[in-house]
Design an enzyme around this catalytic site. Structure first.
Site, mmCIF file in Angstrom:
data_model
loop_
_atom_site.group_PDB
_atom_site.id
_atom_site.type_symbol
_atom_site.label_atom_id
_atom_site.label_comp_id
_atom_site.label_asym_id
_atom_site.label_seq_id
_atom_site.Cartn_x
_atom_site.Cartn_y
_atom_site.Cartn_z
ATOM 1 N N ARG A 21 26.725 42.288 25.836
ATOM 2 C CA ARG A 21 26.521 43.506 26.632
ATOM 3 C C ARG A 21 27.737 43.788 27.504
ATOM 4 O O ARG A 21 28.475 44.739 27.291
ATOM 5 C CB ARG A 21 25.253 43.369 27.493
ATOM 6 C CG ARG A 21 24.770 44.691 28.108
ATOM 7 C CD ARG A 21 25.527 45.147 29.335
ATOM 8 N NE ARG A 21 25.434 44.210 30.459
ATOM 9 C CZ ARG A 21 26.075 44.390 31.593
ATOM 10 N NH1 ARG A 21 26.874 45.444 31.780
ATOM 11 N NH2 ARG A 21 25.986 43.497 32.566
ATOM 12 N N ASP A 22 27.978 42.947 28.482
ATOM 13 C CA ASP A 22 29.045 43.190 29.450
ATOM 14 C C ASP A 22 30.420 43.103 28.797
ATOM 15 O O ASP A 22 31.357 43.784 29.214
ATOM 16 C CB ASP A 22 28.934 42.169 30.589
ATOM 17 C CG ASP A 22 29.742 42.548 31.819
ATOM 18 O OD1 ASP A 22 30.527 43.493 31.741
ATOM 19 O OD2 ASP A 22 29.582 41.878 32.845
ATOM 20 N N HIS A 213 27.218 35.883 38.900
ATOM 21 C CA HIS A 213 27.924 36.567 37.809
ATOM 22 C C HIS A 213 29.344 36.854 38.288
ATOM 23 O O HIS A 213 29.586 37.821 39.009
ATOM 24 C CB HIS A 213 27.179 37.873 37.481
ATOM 25 C CG HIS A 213 27.827 38.723 36.435
ATOM 26 N ND1 HIS A 213 27.247 38.954 35.206
ATOM 27 C CD2 HIS A 213 28.988 39.422 36.429
ATOM 28 C CE1 HIS A 213 28.032 39.752 34.500
ATOM 29 N NE2 HIS A 213 29.099 40.049 35.224
ATOM 30 N N HIS A 215 33.543 37.466 37.775
ATOM 31 C CA HIS A 215 34.658 37.901 36.940
ATOM 32 C C HIS A 215 35.884 37.076 37.352
ATOM 33 O O HIS A 215 35.932 36.521 38.444
ATOM 34 C CB HIS A 215 34.912 39.396 37.117
ATOM 35 C CG HIS A 215 33.880 40.244 36.451
ATOM 36 N ND1 HIS A 215 34.181 41.419 35.815
ATOM 37 C CD2 HIS A 215 32.534 40.080 36.312
ATOM 38 C CE1 HIS A 215 33.079 41.946 35.312
ATOM 39 N NE2 HIS A 215 32.067 41.154 35.613
ATOM 40 N N CYS A 246 33.735 46.121 34.296
ATOM 41 C CA CYS A 246 32.963 47.341 34.518
ATOM 42 C C CYS A 246 33.808 48.577 34.204
ATOM 43 O O CYS A 246 34.897 48.736 34.744
ATOM 44 C CB CYS A 246 32.482 47.407 35.974
ATOM 45 S SG CYS A 246 31.607 48.937 36.376
ATOM 46 N N ASN A 255 34.866 38.823 32.522
ATOM 47 C CA ASN A 255 33.984 37.831 33.119
ATOM 48 C C ASN A 255 34.604 36.443 33.022
ATOM 49 O O ASN A 255 35.543 36.213 32.253
ATOM 50 C CB ASN A 255 32.656 37.800 32.352
ATOM 51 C CG ASN A 255 31.864 39.067 32.489
ATOM 52 O OD1 ASN A 255 31.006 39.191 33.349
ATOM 53 N ND2 ASN A 255 32.140 40.035 31.619
#
Length: 318
Positions: A21-22, A213, A215, A246, A255
């Site tokens: 996803r990310d 979470h 990065h 993002c 990430n």
């Protein structure tokens, strides 16, 4: 676990793989649905059991994830899997409710400016809108994980006070969330800001499980993991190969890398249930699909005790 209790060596740490996803959402060239499924299955085969597979966002906003339903229907679900997807609003929640999911992940930014850029709403409006999201997913038997973006700093507003995180976390708890994930959207977290955030939330919303979470924008993502471990946090998101960032935040990069995190935990005496060689293979598969070198380190160097043939290595002259 109190804020002063570190995670003991030998403990099991949960890694949630967010690359599908990310990681994929930022890629401009569409990754074929079958390839997404293949990569997700390879990641499951490495021993990962928590995965954020996709997002039910508008296909116009993020065309890469327009195949959310197809990907979720196509992946192999191993025993013990916990499969999640991100939803930005009620429309996304209604789509998610028709899929085979264990949980969805909602997101509100800790800064007003980023929330307006990300979802075109104020923070309080987002939190109010989540009431219908929680109700919809409760009826479907799907859990909700509360997410806070720009938790450790905003590229538009700068410092995010820990009290702001605590306020949002408490509201998530009131809505029915059992966990809150602190998202380091543009890599602004430091060990000091991580510690302050965890302690503020634990004081304001006791019993709420905290996920982290990070990065790796400024190279301290894994240092922040070590701080989280020292504060008793046992759940961390990571993306295969270090993918991600993002699309609605200036300066965002990837990430923390799944295989790098697996290596760190393994070499620090923690259990993750993930086979390092297999997750490296999954990272190589993702790298081939993306078509460029990915930023992870272990994908390049391999495990610490990887052996090399001295006969194939140049010898110094003189």
């Amino acid at each position: 676990m109190s804020s002063s209790s570190p995670v003991p060596a030998g403990s099991r740490i949960t890694i949630c793989e967010v690359g599908p996803r990310d990681g994929f959402q930022n890629e401009k060239t569409f990754i074929p649905t079958a390839k997404k499924i293949e990569i997700a299955n390879a990641l499951f085969a490495s021993g990962l059991r928590h995965m954020q597979v996709t997002s039910f966002v508008s296909p116009r906003a993020v065309p890469q994830l327009a195949d959310a339903e197809e990907v979720l229907a196509g992946i192999d679900r191993p025993e013990g899997a916990w499969i999640t997807a991100l939803v930005p609003n009620l429309r996304g929640a209604e789509r998610a409710a028709r899929c085979r999911l264990d949980a969805v992940h909602t997101v509100v930014s800790a800064s007003e400016t980023h929330n307006l850029k990300n979802v075109n709403r104020s923070i309080d409006r987002s939190l109010a809108d989540f009431e219908a999201v929680f109700d919809c997913l409760k009826d479907a038997g799907i859990a909700v994980e509360g997410g806070i973006a720009t938790a450790f700093g905003c590229p538009f507003e700068g410092v995010v006070p820990p009290e702001q995180l605590a306020r949002i976390a408490r509201r998530y708890q009131e809505l029915g969330a059992e966990s809150v994930s602190l998202g380091d959207t543009t890599g602004m977290a430091t060990p000091l800001t991580v510690r302050a955030a965890i302690r503020a939330i634990r004081e304001s919303a006791p019993g709420l499980d905290i996920h982290l979470h990070f990065h790796n924008t400024r190279g301290v993502g894994l240092a922040c993991v070590m701080t989280g471990l020292s504060e008793g946090v046992t759940h961390y998101d990571a993306a295969v190969g270090g993918l991600g960032g993002c699309p609605f935040a200036a300066g965002a990069t990837g990430n923390i890398c799944t295989e790098d995190l697996v290596y760190l935990l393994q070499e620090s005496g923690y259990e993750s249930g993930v086979d390092l060689d297999r997750v490296i293979s999954a990272a190589l598969l993702a790298q081939a699909a993306i078509g460029r070198d990915l930023p992870g380190q272990v994908i390049k160097a391999g495990p610490r005790l990887k052996r090399h043939d001295p006969n194939l290595t140049a010898t110094a002259a003189g």
